[in-house]
Structure formats: structure tokens, C-alpha cells
Design a protein around this motif. Structure first.
Motif, short mmCIF file in Angstrom:
data_model
loop_
_atom_site.label_atom_id
_atom_site.label_comp_id
_atom_site.label_asym_id
_atom_site.label_seq_id
_atom_site.Cartn_x
_atom_site.Cartn_y
_atom_site.Cartn_z
N LYS A 164 0.84 -1.19 0.00
CA LYS A 164 0.00 0.00 0.00
C LYS A 164 0.88 1.24 0.00
CE LYS A 164 -3.89 -2.16 2.38
NZ LYS A 164 -4.79 -2.13 3.56
N MET A 165 0.71 2.06 -1.03
CA MET A 165 1.46 3.30 -1.12
C MET A 165 0.50 4.47 -0.90
SD MET A 165 4.19 2.81 -4.21
CE MET A 165 2.92 2.57 -5.46
N SER A 166 0.98 5.48 -0.21
CA SER A 166 0.15 6.67 0.00
C SER A 166 -0.03 7.41 -1.32
CB SER A 166 0.80 7.59 1.02
OG SER A 166 2.01 8.13 0.49
N LYS A 167 -1.08 8.22 -1.37
CA LYS A 167 -1.35 9.01 -2.57
C LYS A 167 -0.18 9.93 -2.86
CE LYS A 167 -4.81 12.04 -4.64
NZ LYS A 167 -6.09 12.77 -4.42
N ASN A 168 0.44 10.43 -1.80
CA ASN A 168 1.57 11.33 -1.95
C ASN A 168 2.72 10.65 -2.70
OD1 ASN A 168 2.88 13.78 -1.49
ND2 ASN A 168 3.94 12.97 0.29
N ILE A 169 3.06 9.43 -2.29
CA ILE A 169 4.17 8.71 -2.92
C ILE A 169 3.79 8.25 -4.33
CG2 ILE A 169 5.57 6.63 -2.77
CD1 ILE A 169 6.43 8.92 -0.98
N THR A 170 2.54 7.85 -4.52
CA THR A 170 2.09 7.46 -5.87
C THR A 170 2.26 8.64 -6.82
OG1 THR A 170 0.49 5.90 -4.94
CG2 THR A 170 0.16 6.59 -7.22
N ASN A 171 1.84 9.82 -6.39
CA ASN A 171 1.99 11.02 -7.23
C ASN A 171 3.46 11.32 -7.48
OD1 ASN A 171 -0.77 11.34 -7.34
ND2 ASN A 171 -0.84 12.83 -5.66
N LEU A 230 6.01 9.17 -7.56
CA LEU A 230 6.57 8.22 -8.52
C LEU A 230 6.11 8.54 -9.94
CD1 LEU A 230 6.33 4.79 -6.65
CD2 LEU A 230 8.33 6.23 -6.97
N THR A 231 4.82 8.88 -10.08
CA THR A 231 4.29 9.18 -11.42
C THR A 231 4.96 10.43 -11.99
OG1 THR A 231 2.17 8.21 -10.81
CG2 THR A 231 2.21 9.65 -12.74
N THR A 232 4.98 11.50 -11.19
CA THR A 232 5.59 12.75 -11.66
C THR A 232 7.09 12.59 -11.84
OG1 THR A 232 3.92 13.93 -10.38
CG2 THR A 232 5.77 15.21 -11.19
N GLY A 233 7.75 11.95 -10.85
CA GLY A 233 9.19 11.78 -10.93
C GLY A 233 9.62 10.95 -12.11
N LEU A 234 8.88 9.87 -12.42
CA LEU A 234 9.23 9.02 -13.55
C LEU A 234 9.12 9.81 -14.86
CD1 LEU A 234 10.05 6.26 -14.64
CD2 LEU A 234 7.64 5.62 -14.67
#
Length: 481
Positions: free
Chosen positions: A81-88, A90-94
Motif C-alpha cells: 500500500k502506497m500513500s497518494k503522496n508517494i504514488t503522485n 513516482l508518477t511525476t518523478g518518472l
């Protein structure tokens, strides 16, 4: 009548002359097509902006491997389970990492994935020189067809955005010929996002930041090759290491997660690229509660219980052991040049031709200033120690080459031991020469057979370059160890 004949004779040459002038003018002034210009101006052209796309491998095959692994090993990496903060993040960083890579933009629908992607993460300026050593070794000693089988992904991720850009520019210049062809991907970590997404600022913040850096490296490399291996700055490998890695991978039977050919823990283990997504999510989901040293050890221990194959010897060495020790509890010992081996009494035999009075005994005298010097080597040449009585070995160090340079070292060879009777009949490999050097501790080898009566240095490829064996140091296992 005569006048008409004269006019005809004048008209024909004139028409031909005018036609030739028109053709010459066309050749001089007509602008060549884009296709004609491409070869001439390719090096000087400004890279085209291409919308980054997902590079797909044989999706059906990787899906089958992944599903089989899930069912057989009950993958503990999925369902995190990843927090919304980390999901965002990873998406933005990638997206930012991909956009910083000219090599990624150069990919087209016809691009063929390589067999192995080699990831290297740099987070501080002090690692750059060791990084160059690692990359130069890989590119120089895996040339020709071998170079087409792998690519290097170098992620430069400093907290200081200006410093990162400066290093990025220098590295781009150094490897310009390679990133244009896709052999080297140079990507820039998303420094601007670290503060925006609330990454920690306490004393171990840099180690926690590396967790996200590693996750982005995994995600970027996901579709670039069939396999993935991560190396640290400072690791150097034997010649043709990529060819040997692929040979090892293809020899595996059944379903496997990774092949450990480096013996450095997580670093130097070959993984199926199909698993990089799960590995990235595993790291990202735990970045707030662990540091990178602890988490990489946990990740490796979790996946290695059933599904990592361990090789007997490593084709790579790590020359920054202090850094590696903090991550994987790796113990090299004292400076190898100062160590004195136990060197039990032995008879020396060799098929190599001695030069002048540099006898084989000088390689086994615990004196770094003396050495055995041999002329050019043939495939199958050997240097052997037949011990007067059997020994229980704990460690072997062999140093070849000049004292202050890389001349006269063994370019390709194995360290083998035997306990058969007669001695040296059945030998098993317990080390690989990497840049002329073997230390069994560095290569993660401790399982020597008991009662060894023979140690052999075997040449596995002919070399015109002469050979210096400077030191052979054998350490005998002490009681209760």
C-alpha cells in the motif's frame, strides 16, 4: 540549301550546350531532400522532440514468468500500500526522469530491447570518478556484438539541483557517442520534487531519499531489457561479463527471480525486468520507516529465500568495500598488500615459460617486491601449488600485474582447488580473475572443500601480453572458525 544545313549544324550543339548548363545549375542549387541530408548532418543536428512512449518487451512471455513466480513463491512484494503522496511522486518523478533522457526520446517503434540493462545510481559528487571506472570498464571490455546486448542507465540524483545539472552536463559530454546510440542512458533525478512531496529532512534523509531514487531507477529500466542488474560506483567486472551473465541466465531451469553472480547482496544480482515494478513499489511503500541500507537488505532477504540462484564465484569486484560493508555487512579485512598469507609448504608446477631469473617461487614468498614473470600465455596454461600436506583454506588472494600499473596482469583465468587423489585431478572453481586479481572474500566465496591438496591458476584465454604473478596468499582456517 547550304544555309539550312549550316543552321542545323549550329542549332544542335547549342541546344546540347544549354541543356548541360541547366543540369549543372540544378546540381549546384537544388536543395537536397531530408533523406539526403540526414547522413551528412546527423552528428550536428538538434535532437528531435519525440513524445516518450512505453517500450514493450515480449509482454506475453514476461507475464507468464511473473504469474508462475507469483503462484510458486507467493510473491511478498505485491499488494503493498502506497500513500497518494508517494504514488503522485513516482508518477511525476518518472515522467521527469524520462524527459531528461535523450536516449529514451530516441526510441521508436522499431527499437529492439537489449538483453540486460545495468543500473547505476549516483547521489553524491564523490562517487563520480568511481562511476567512470565502472562504466568505462563495461564499455571497453564488452565491445562489438557484446555491446549491442546491454545498456547502462546512469541516474544522477543530487539534492542540489544546480550541482546535479552541472554533473549531468559533464557526463553527457564524456559519453556523447554512447547516449546517442542508446548504449548509455543518462537521466537526472527529480531534485525539485523532494521538498515538494515532503521527503524527510532528518539525519538519515539521504538514505531514505535513495529509496525513492532506486524505485525510479527500477521503473525507468522496466521496459528497456529482458534482465536488469544494479551495480554500485566502483565495481569492475571481468572481460565479456555481459556474455557470461546471459549464459548463466539461459542455463537456469524453471522459474527464478534472480541470479546472484556478484555476492554483494542485492547489488550485482540479475533480475527479470518483469519484477521491477513490484520491487519499486516495495521500496516506495516503506521509505518513511526504513533507510536504504536496511531496506535493500530486507528486500534481498525476502526474495532470496527460495527464488535466487547463487553462483560459486563472482565475475565482479568492488573496490569501495567500506561503502558496501555498511549496506550488506560485507567484510573484506585489512589492506591486501600488507596481509601476510599462511602459505603452507607446497611444490610448485607450471606450464608457463619463465623470463630470466624470475622463478615461480617468487610468487609464493609473501614478498610483494618479488614476482614470477612469464612470457605470452596459451589457453590451458597453469600455475599450480601441490601442498606437502592437506590444508583447510579460508581465503585466497592472488595479485598479478605490475606494481603501479595494469601491465602484465592475467586477462582471463580461474582459481581452482582440488582434494582428489592424485592431486589436481578433479579441480573445482573458486574464483575468477577480474582485472588480474582474485580475493575470494571479495567474491563471496567461503565454501572451500576440506583437505585441499592442490591450488591451480588456470589460463582461460590466450594472451600475447606477458604475465607477472606478484603474490599468492593462502590463509588456513583456524580452529573453531
Amino acid at each position: 540549301m547550304k544555309g539550312r544545313i549550316t543552321l542545323r549544324r549550329v542549332y544542335i550543339p547549342s541546344a546540347v550546350f544549354i541543356l548541360c548548363i541547366i543540369i549543372q545549375l540544378r546540381i549546384l542549387f537544388v536543395v537536397p531532400s531530408d533523406k539526403e541530408n540526414k547522413i551528412c548532418n546527423e552528428k550536428n543536428s538538434v535532437p528531435r522532440k519525440v513524445t516518450p512512449r512505453t517500450i514493450t518487451t515480449n509482454t506475453a512471455m514476461t507475464d507468464i514468468i511473473y504469474k508462475e513466480w507469483l503462484s510458486e513463491f507467493k510473491n511478498p512484494l505485491t499488494g503493498v500500500k502506497m500513500s497518494k503522496n508517494i504514488t503522485n511522486f513516482l508518477t511525476t518523478g518518472l515522467t521527469m526522469v524520462k524527459n531528461s533522457s535523450l536516449s529514451y526520446e530516441y526510441f521508436s517503434e522499431q527499437s529492439k530491447p537489449r538483453f540486460v540493462s545495468i543500473g547505476i545510481l549516483v547521489t553524491e559528487i564523490g562517487q563520480i570518478q568511481n562511476t567512470f571506472k565502472t562504466m568505462d570498464t563495461l564499455l571497453e571490455e564488452n565491445a562489438g556484438e557484446d555491446r549491442k546486448k546491454f545498456l547502462i542507465v546512469l541516474e544522477l540524483s543530487m539534492r542540489d539541483a544546480d550541482l546535479g545539472l552541472s554533473v549531468f552536463s559533464d557526463v553527457m559530454k564524456r559519453y556523447a557517442d554512447f547516449y546517442e546510440t542508446g548504449h548509455v542512458h543518462i537521466v537526472l533525478g527529480p531534485a525539485d520534487l523532494y521538498h515538494r512531496h515532503g521527503l524527510p529532512t532528518e539525519t538519515d534523509a539521504d538514505m531514505r531519499k535513495e529509496i525513492i531514487d532506486n524505485a525510479l531507477l527500477f521503473l525507468y529500466s522496466r521496459f528497456l531489457a529482458t534482465y536488469f542488474v544494479q551495480l554500485e560506483p566502483g565495481i569492475v567486472c571481468e572481460r565479456y561479463v555481459v556474455r557470461n551473465i546471459l549464459r548463466i541466465a539461459r542455463a537456469q531451469k524453471g522459474v527464478w527471480f534472480g541470479v546472484d553472480f556478484g555476492h554483494f547482496g542485492f547489488i550485482g544480482t540479475l533480475f527479470h525486468s518483469a519484477f521491477l515494478q513490484s520491487m519499486a513499489e516495495y521500496l516506495a511503500s516503506r521509505f518513511r520507516i526504513e533507510n536504504i541500507n536496511v531496506l535493500l537488505r530486507q528486500l534481498y532477504q525476502t526474495i532470496s529465500k527460495k527464488s535466487v540462484t547463487f553462483m560459486n564465484s563472482s565475475p565482479c569486484l568492488h573496490h569501495d568495500i567500506n561503502r558496501l560493508k555498511s549496506r550488506f555487512l560485507f567484510d573484506r579485512g585489512n589492506n591486501t598488500n600488507l596481509l601476510k598469507g599462511d602459505n603452507p609448504l607446497a611444490k610448485i608446477e607450471t606450464s608457463m615459460s619463465m623470463f630470466q631469473d624470475n622463478s615461480p617461487k617468487k610468487a609464493y614468498d609473501n614478498d610483494n617486491t618479488t614476482f614470477f614473470w612469464a612470457t605470452s600465455l596459451r589457453l590451458g596454461d597453469y600455475f599450480r601449488l601441490k601442498f606437502n600436506s592437506t590444508v583447510n583454506i579460508s581465503r585466497v588472494i592472488v595479485i598479478s600485474g605490475g606494481e603501479n600499473d595494469e601491465k602484465d596482469r592475467l586477462l582471463s583465468g580461474y582459481l581452482r582447488v582440488g582434494a582428489s587423489n592424485p592431486p589436481c585431478l578433479n579441480l573445482i572453481r573458486r574464483g575468477v580473475f577480474v582485472r588480474g586479481y582474485v580475493d575470494t572474500i571479495e567474491q563471496g566465496i567461503s565454501d572451500f572443500p576440506p583437505d585441499v591438496n592442490c591450488l591451480s591458476i588456470d589460463v582461460t584465454r590466450p594472451q600475447r601480453q606477458w604475465l607477472v604473478i606478484r603474490d599468492i596468499k593462502i590463509f588456513v582456517r583456524k580452529p573453531n572458525t
